[in-house]
Design an enzyme around this catalytic site. Sequence first.
Site, mmCIF file in Angstrom:
data_model
loop_
_atom_site.group_PDB
_atom_site.id
_atom_site.type_symbol
_atom_site.label_atom_id
_atom_site.label_comp_id
_atom_site.label_asym_id
_atom_site.label_seq_id
_atom_site.Cartn_x
_atom_site.Cartn_y
_atom_site.Cartn_z
ATOM 1 N N LYS A 14 -34.352 -10.876 -2.442
ATOM 2 C CA LYS A 14 -34.166 -11.451 -1.095
ATOM 3 C C LYS A 14 -32.919 -12.336 -1.029
ATOM 4 O O LYS A 14 -32.142 -12.251 -0.084
ATOM 5 C CB LYS A 14 -35.411 -12.272 -0.691
ATOM 6 C CG LYS A 14 -36.699 -11.453 -0.673
ATOM 7 C CD LYS A 14 -37.879 -12.245 -0.149
ATOM 8 C CE LYS A 14 -38.324 -13.390 -1.041
ATOM 9 N NZ LYS A 14 -39.009 -12.983 -2.290
ATOM 10 N N ARG A 89 -44.645 -17.496 4.083
ATOM 11 C CA ARG A 89 -45.330 -17.062 2.858
ATOM 12 C C ARG A 89 -46.839 -17.108 2.994
ATOM 13 O O ARG A 89 -47.554 -16.770 2.039
ATOM 14 C CB ARG A 89 -44.935 -17.997 1.720
ATOM 15 C CG ARG A 89 -44.059 -17.377 0.651
ATOM 16 C CD ARG A 89 -43.760 -18.485 -0.338
ATOM 17 N NE ARG A 89 -43.216 -18.049 -1.583
ATOM 18 C CZ ARG A 89 -41.923 -17.874 -1.843
ATOM 19 N NH1 ARG A 89 -41.025 -18.039 -0.902
ATOM 20 N NH2 ARG A 89 -41.531 -17.538 -3.040
ATOM 21 N N ARG A 128 -33.223 -13.238 -14.899
ATOM 22 C CA ARG A 128 -32.734 -14.365 -14.091
ATOM 23 C C ARG A 128 -32.984 -15.694 -14.800
ATOM 24 O O ARG A 128 -32.205 -16.625 -14.666
ATOM 25 C CB ARG A 128 -33.404 -14.347 -12.714
ATOM 26 C CG ARG A 128 -32.804 -15.338 -11.756
ATOM 27 C CD ARG A 128 -33.284 -15.126 -10.339
ATOM 28 N NE ARG A 128 -34.644 -15.612 -10.146
ATOM 29 C CZ ARG A 128 -35.309 -15.509 -8.994
ATOM 30 N NH1 ARG A 128 -34.766 -14.918 -7.956
ATOM 31 N NH2 ARG A 128 -36.530 -15.996 -8.883
ATOM 32 N N ARG A 134 -34.058 -22.069 -13.541
ATOM 33 C CA ARG A 134 -35.217 -22.384 -12.706
ATOM 34 C C ARG A 134 -36.481 -22.537 -13.534
ATOM 35 O O ARG A 134 -36.817 -21.682 -14.342
ATOM 36 C CB ARG A 134 -35.414 -21.305 -11.641
ATOM 37 C CG ARG A 134 -34.493 -21.502 -10.464
ATOM 38 C CD ARG A 134 -34.621 -20.391 -9.454
ATOM 39 N NE ARG A 134 -36.001 -20.131 -9.045
ATOM 40 C CZ ARG A 134 -36.321 -19.308 -8.052
ATOM 41 N NH1 ARG A 134 -35.380 -18.684 -7.373
ATOM 42 N NH2 ARG A 134 -37.574 -19.118 -7.744
ATOM 43 N N ARG A 146 -47.086 -16.637 -9.808
ATOM 44 C CA ARG A 146 -46.334 -16.383 -8.562
ATOM 45 C C ARG A 146 -46.661 -15.017 -7.983
ATOM 46 O O ARG A 146 -46.770 -14.856 -6.774
ATOM 47 C CB ARG A 146 -44.825 -16.509 -8.817
ATOM 48 C CG ARG A 146 -44.383 -17.961 -8.960
ATOM 49 C CD ARG A 146 -43.058 -18.090 -9.666
ATOM 50 N NE ARG A 146 -41.949 -17.584 -8.887
ATOM 51 C CZ ARG A 146 -40.769 -17.260 -9.420
ATOM 52 N NH1 ARG A 146 -40.573 -17.372 -10.720
ATOM 53 N NH2 ARG A 146 -39.808 -16.827 -8.662
#
Length: 191
Positions: A14, A89, A128, A134, A146
């Site tokens: 996204k 969300r 990532r 992160r 998640r």
Amino acid sequence: MYNLILFGPPGSGKGTQSELLIKQYGFKHLSTGDLLRKEMKEGTPLGMQAKGLIAEGKLVPDEVVIGMIRSAVEAHPDVPGFLFDGFPRTIAQAEALDALLAEKDAAINNVLFLKVNQEELIKRLIGRAETSGRLDDADPEVQRKRQEVYTNETLPVAAHYAKAGIVKDIDGEGSIDDIFNRLAAAIGSLG
Ligand code: ATP
Ligand code: MG
């Protein structure tokens, strides 16, 4: 106004595709993940509240993100449209967004749903984690959480907008350019 939601699970691309879409179409990009990370970096009370939840892969409370989105929308009255990324969300967030846009005589025009298989998602998040720094990418257990939150709380948002017939599935696998071209084709034909 033409308002778009870019929808999909964590790691579906996204953020990457949003960057390309705003360049092409001039949308104002509103990513609740980015807004929250900015608050955390600045060490604001909101950022401090969000930090622990994000690190555990949980959602930040609806009131918090809805408030952030309301301020951001109201700060940009003259844009051609908004691109919502990582928001809504939950069903409560979707209902609040619909009401907020209705106040402005606007609505969500399209939801583009990036479809990526589970194995590829995990691969991307692991990749990532190496560079993003992160907290929520590094730990496989948090990633699993998640995905679970996504399935339970966020997937119903797609069904909410499907009732209005505005959801379009987009193949989210392949090169960044190929995926962008599919999104642009969908915007071109639906917008
Ligand atoms: P992608 O990889 O597709 O860009 P993502 O799921 O990795 O998406 P973000 O959208 O950046 O990541 O969100 C990171 C975290 O911030 C979420 O796991 C959640 O804790 C919090 N968060 C972001 N947006 C919301 C929201 N709308 N409601 C509640 N919590 C949110
Ligand atoms: Mg993101």
